[in-house]
Enzyme design. Sequence first.
Site, PDB file in Angstrom:
ATOM      1  N   THR A   1     -48.905  53.544  -8.743  1.00  0.00           N
ATOM      2  CA  THR A   1     -49.774  53.719  -9.905  1.00  0.00           C
ATOM      3  C   THR A   1     -49.045  53.333 -11.199  1.00  0.00           C
ATOM      4  O   THR A   1     -49.432  53.752 -12.277  1.00  0.00           O
ATOM      5  CB  THR A   1     -50.289  55.175 -10.008  1.00  0.00           C
ATOM      6  OG1 THR A   1     -49.155  56.040 -10.174  1.00  0.00           O
ATOM      7  CG2 THR A   1     -51.065  55.592  -8.775  1.00  0.00           C
TER       8      THR A   1
ATOM      9  N   ASP B   1     -51.219  59.329 -14.175  1.00  0.00           N
ATOM     10  CA  ASP B   1     -50.331  59.467 -13.003  1.00  0.00           C
ATOM     11  C   ASP B   1     -50.185  60.952 -12.662  1.00  0.00           C
ATOM     12  O   ASP B   1     -50.127  61.318 -11.482  1.00  0.00           O
ATOM     13  CB  ASP B   1     -48.930  58.926 -13.298  1.00  0.00           C
ATOM     14  CG  ASP B   1     -48.912  57.481 -13.726  1.00  0.00           C
ATOM     15  OD1 ASP B   1     -48.617  56.610 -12.902  1.00  0.00           O
ATOM     16  OD2 ASP B   1     -49.192  57.215 -14.918  1.00  0.00           O
TER      17      ASP B   1
ATOM     18  N   ASN C   1     -44.879  53.389 -18.258  1.00  0.00           N
ATOM     19  CA  ASN C   1     -45.491  53.960 -19.466  1.00  0.00           C
ATOM     20  C   ASN C   1     -44.441  54.343 -20.505  1.00  0.00           C
ATOM     21  O   ASN C   1     -44.646  54.201 -21.706  1.00  0.00           O
ATOM     22  CB  ASN C   1     -46.307  55.197 -19.100  1.00  0.00           C
ATOM     23  CG  ASN C   1     -47.652  54.845 -18.498  1.00  0.00           C
ATOM     24  OD1 ASN C   1     -48.298  53.885 -18.932  1.00  0.00           O
ATOM     25  ND2 ASN C   1     -48.076  55.599 -17.508  1.00  0.00           N
TER      26      ASN C   1
ATOM     27  N   HIS D   1     -57.568  56.137 -14.628  1.00  0.00           N
ATOM     28  CA  HIS D   1     -57.154  55.084 -13.687  1.00  0.00           C
ATOM     29  C   HIS D   1     -56.497  55.580 -12.384  1.00  0.00           C
ATOM     30  O   HIS D   1     -56.990  55.340 -11.289  1.00  0.00           O
ATOM     31  CB  HIS D   1     -56.149  54.150 -14.371  1.00  0.00           C
ATOM     32  CG  HIS D   1     -56.576  53.617 -15.683  1.00  0.00           C
ATOM     33  ND1 HIS D   1     -57.521  52.632 -15.818  1.00  0.00           N
ATOM     34  CD2 HIS D   1     -56.177  53.916 -16.951  1.00  0.00           C
ATOM     35  CE1 HIS D   1     -57.686  52.338 -17.108  1.00  0.00           C
ATOM     36  NE2 HIS D   1     -56.878  53.107 -17.820  1.00  0.00           N
ATOM     37  N   ASP D   2     -55.332  56.197 -12.526  1.00  0.00           N
ATOM     38  CA  ASP D   2     -54.442  56.346 -11.361  1.00  0.00           C
ATOM     39  C   ASP D   2     -54.959  57.235 -10.223  1.00  0.00           C
ATOM     40  O   ASP D   2     -54.694  56.940  -9.046  1.00  0.00           O
ATOM     41  CB  ASP D   2     -53.060  56.830 -11.818  1.00  0.00           C
ATOM     42  CG  ASP D   2     -52.353  55.768 -12.657  1.00  0.00           C
ATOM     43  OD1 ASP D   2     -52.719  54.586 -12.542  1.00  0.00           O
ATOM     44  OD2 ASP D   2     -51.438  56.126 -13.420  1.00  0.00           O
TER      45      ASP D   2
ATOM     46  N   ASP E   1     -45.413  56.201 -12.755  1.00  0.00           N
ATOM     47  CA  ASP E   1     -44.703  56.181 -14.048  1.00  0.00           C
ATOM     48  C   ASP E   1     -45.350  57.200 -14.994  1.00  0.00           C
ATOM     49  O   ASP E   1     -45.879  56.840 -16.037  1.00  0.00           O
ATOM     50  CB  ASP E   1     -44.735  54.759 -14.663  1.00  0.00           C
ATOM     51  CG  ASP E   1     -46.134  54.245 -14.946  1.00  0.00           C
ATOM     52  OD1 ASP E   1     -47.107  54.742 -14.320  1.00  0.00           O
ATOM     53  OD2 ASP E   1     -46.282  53.366 -15.819  1.00  0.00           O
TER      54      ASP E   1
HETATM   55  C1  BDR Z   1     -52.387  51.891 -16.162  1.00  0.00           C
HETATM   56  O1  BDR Z   1     -51.498  51.834 -17.264  1.00  0.00           O
HETATM   57  C2  BDR Z   1     -50.917  53.085 -17.500  1.00  0.00           C
HETATM   58  O2  BDR Z   1     -50.878  53.385 -18.855  1.00  0.00           O
HETATM   59  C3  BDR Z   1     -51.718  54.080 -16.712  1.00  0.00           C
HETATM   60  O3  BDR Z   1     -50.877  55.121 -16.255  1.00  0.00           O
HETATM   61  C4  BDR Z   1     -52.304  53.281 -15.581  1.00  0.00           C
HETATM   62  O4  BDR Z   1     -51.454  53.272 -14.465  1.00  0.00           O
HETATM   63  C5  BDR Z   1     -53.767  51.506 -16.637  1.00  0.00           C
HETATM   64  O5  BDR Z   1     -53.771  50.222 -17.144  1.00  0.00           O
HETATM   65 CA    CA Z   2     -49.560  54.752 -14.276  1.00  0.00          CA
END
Ligand code: BDR
Ligand code: CA
Length: 314
Positions: free
Chosen positions: A127, A15, A39, A243-244, A10
């Site tokens: 993701t 991502d 998102n 994160h992703d 997303d």
């Molecule tokens: C996740 O939330 C989204 O905002 C980021 O892309 C990630 O996948 C982190 O909590």
């Molecule tokens: Ca994401």
Amino acid sequence: MTKKIILDCDPGHDDAVAIMLAAASKEIELLGITCVGGNVGLDNTVNNALKVCTLIERTDLKVFSGAKKPIHYDLFTAEYVHGKTGLDIKGDPIEVSSSYKAQEQDAIDFIIETCKSSNDQIYLCPTGPLTNIALSLQKDPSIKKNIKEIIFMGGAAMCLGNTTPSAEFNIFVDPHAANIVLDSGIAMTMMGLDVTHQVNVNRQIMNYMEENNNKSSKFFSELMEFYTIFHKELYETEDTPLHDPCVIAYLLDPSIFSGKLVNVIVEEDSELTRGETVVDWLGVTNRKPNCFVMDKADDKKFFQLLKNKFATLP
Ligand code: BDR
Ligand code: CA
């Protein structure tokens, strides 16, 4: 052997980095990028995937549009993190190549068809909210045997949530989808906030990436300049969790992460704890382990990998 993957995302700044890392890696065959509402709304997440692939000169990559909203809830979005478009940056807007469009086929049908027609088992790499994956498994449960593993970014085992005190964003958005996926019996790995908060971007990391001196690494910094604004305020530090890309880094080098096979169930309905990943880390229930939950990450190795892979991009 190359790992065949579908990246379900997303985009989203992090991502976008996951897409670039996957596209840069010869060890991975990126069969398709499937997008989900998360998102930001679906039209934007699809368009953002097209933007990223245009920038890295990979308009051969197929982008698919999937679920607009979660299975039961209305879509909850994160413009407060990723900006209005979901991929806001300070500089000029990123263009999509004029002839580059999303595929006609729906993401869910693409996931099903790809799993069924492949000789090798497929890795699913979500993701974003797990809606596309859950709907694919519901529509054709026979694809389970064609899936080697699902490695998802989401959840928080032993730390606070980032969307509510108890829930991480992706799982909060579609907790019902998360339970369908976790209940599937497919081998599963959770890259939750426990590990993604050990992989942090700051100015030093941006400088390190910029040493590559290419367009994609400069773009990395542009993305991160925007993405870090929200996190600096929330966490009151210079460090922002990336994160992703952890999902793709794990596929490339599993030794970066470690964790434990445990049971995970998601709270679906509670007003207070919707989207909480209830992780039986200590094995205090007799619930069957269904997910490998990562709790440690080696950030040095992670960023070395990221830098080396980005060096191969335009
Ligand atoms: C996740 O939330 C989204 O905002 C980021 O892309 C990630 O996948 C982190 O909590
Ligand atoms: Ca994401």
